[in-house]
Design an enzyme around this catalytic site. Structure first.
Site, mmCIF file in Angstrom:
data_model
loop_
_atom_site.group_PDB
_atom_site.id
_atom_site.type_symbol
_atom_site.label_atom_id
_atom_site.label_comp_id
_atom_site.label_asym_id
_atom_site.label_seq_id
_atom_site.Cartn_x
_atom_site.Cartn_y
_atom_site.Cartn_z
ATOM 1 N N ARG A 157 -6.609 31.835 73.031
ATOM 2 C CA ARG A 157 -6.331 31.127 74.258
ATOM 3 C C ARG A 157 -5.918 29.894 74.340
ATOM 4 O O ARG A 157 -6.501 28.957 73.899
ATOM 5 C CB ARG A 157 -7.474 31.677 75.259
ATOM 6 C CG ARG A 157 -7.761 33.211 75.319
ATOM 7 C CD ARG A 157 -8.483 33.463 76.645
ATOM 8 N NE ARG A 157 -8.794 34.797 76.399
ATOM 9 C CZ ARG A 157 -8.090 35.951 76.992
ATOM 10 N NH1 ARG A 157 -6.831 35.721 77.195
ATOM 11 N NH2 ARG A 157 -8.454 36.933 76.787
ATOM 12 N N ASP A 158 -4.746 29.644 75.022
ATOM 13 C CA ASP A 158 -4.237 28.140 75.121
ATOM 14 C C ASP A 158 -5.083 27.394 75.945
ATOM 15 O O ASP A 158 -5.765 28.001 76.863
ATOM 16 C CB ASP A 158 -2.828 28.235 75.641
ATOM 17 C CG ASP A 158 -2.137 26.609 75.666
ATOM 18 O OD1 ASP A 158 -2.608 25.901 76.255
ATOM 19 O OD2 ASP A 158 -1.256 26.616 75.050
ATOM 20 N N HIS B 224 4.108 28.596 65.997
ATOM 21 C CA HIS B 224 3.170 29.485 66.840
ATOM 22 C C HIS B 224 3.991 30.189 67.850
ATOM 23 O O HIS B 224 5.077 29.702 68.358
ATOM 24 C CB HIS B 224 2.038 28.594 67.642
ATOM 25 C CG HIS B 224 2.564 27.445 68.205
ATOM 26 N ND1 HIS B 224 2.914 26.136 67.699
ATOM 27 C CD2 HIS B 224 2.549 27.207 69.538
ATOM 28 C CE1 HIS B 224 3.264 25.310 68.337
ATOM 29 N NE2 HIS B 224 3.100 25.757 69.758
ATOM 30 N N ASN C 232 8.868 27.620 70.309
ATOM 31 C CA ASN C 232 9.655 26.248 70.614
ATOM 32 C C ASN C 232 9.722 25.713 69.185
ATOM 33 O O ASN C 232 9.005 25.903 68.324
ATOM 34 C CB ASN C 232 8.639 25.410 71.460
ATOM 35 C CG ASN C 232 8.645 25.776 72.783
ATOM 36 O OD1 ASN C 232 9.194 26.196 73.482
ATOM 37 N ND2 ASN C 232 7.376 25.605 73.333
ATOM 38 N N GLU D 228 4.914 20.987 70.552
ATOM 39 C CA GLU D 228 3.993 19.929 70.573
ATOM 40 C C GLU D 228 3.265 19.999 69.572
ATOM 41 O O GLU D 228 2.896 18.807 69.089
ATOM 42 C CB GLU D 228 3.150 20.064 72.153
ATOM 43 C CG GLU D 228 4.048 19.918 73.074
ATOM 44 C CD GLU D 228 3.144 20.206 74.497
ATOM 45 O OE1 GLU D 228 1.953 20.417 74.491
ATOM 46 O OE2 GLU D 228 3.810 20.128 75.411
ATOM 47 N N VAL D 229 2.933 21.270 68.727
ATOM 48 C CA VAL D 229 2.218 21.008 67.522
ATOM 49 C C VAL D 229 2.920 21.449 66.394
ATOM 50 O O VAL D 229 3.729 22.453 66.278
ATOM 51 C CB VAL D 229 0.837 21.932 67.678
ATOM 52 C CG1 VAL D 229 0.169 22.100 66.337
ATOM 53 C CG2 VAL D 229 0.047 21.588 68.972
ATOM 54 N N HIS E 121 4.051 31.780 71.676
ATOM 55 C CA HIS E 121 3.241 31.831 72.978
ATOM 56 C C HIS E 121 3.211 33.279 73.698
ATOM 57 O O HIS E 121 4.606 33.696 73.787
ATOM 58 C CB HIS E 121 3.732 30.765 73.891
ATOM 59 C CG HIS E 121 3.805 29.360 73.615
ATOM 60 N ND1 HIS E 121 2.686 28.472 74.299
ATOM 61 C CD2 HIS E 121 4.341 28.578 72.956
ATOM 62 C CE1 HIS E 121 2.966 27.418 73.776
ATOM 63 N NE2 HIS E 121 3.744 27.554 72.923
#
Length: 115
Positions: free
Chosen positions: A28-29, A99, A86, A94-95, A101
């Protein structure tokens, strides 16, 4: 490359894991943008979509199938959900670890805000 996600996958940082196998880990984010917001991350360290090798197709397919199964188990498959990957800074990544989402549990609105 040892990213925040690598540390989560390896158990060096706490997370709310909802799935893991030998290829991917899902958790979970910590700053969710929807009632259901899960990150599906490959164990293989790949910085961005642009860094995928031609033979990584099965890995990316596995990430999508895990997202499908998690959407079902989270109860958002019937109402609908969004999958987002992304890529790099202007894509909103951002990382620097590939990944996916999985987001749902409410209407997701427009894909991109038009300016």
């Amino acid at each position: 490359m040892s990213t925040l996600f690598t540390k989560i996958i390896n158990g060096e940082l706490p997370s709310d894991k909802v799935y893991e196998d030998d290829q991917v880990c899902a958790f979970r984010d910590i700053n969710p943008a929807a009632p259901t917001h899960i990150l599906i991350v490959p164990r293989k360290e790949v910085a961005t979509v642009d860094d995928l090798a031609d033979d990584d197709g099965a890995l990316v397919g596995k990430m999508i199938l895990v997202a499908r199964d998690l959407a079902r188990s989270e109860g958002i498959a019937d109402s609908g959900y969004r999958l987002i990957i992304n890529c790099k800074d202007e894509g909103g990544q951002e990382v620097p670890h590939l990944h996916l989402h999985l987001m749902g549990g409410r209407p997701m609105g427009p894909m991109v805000v038009r300016t």
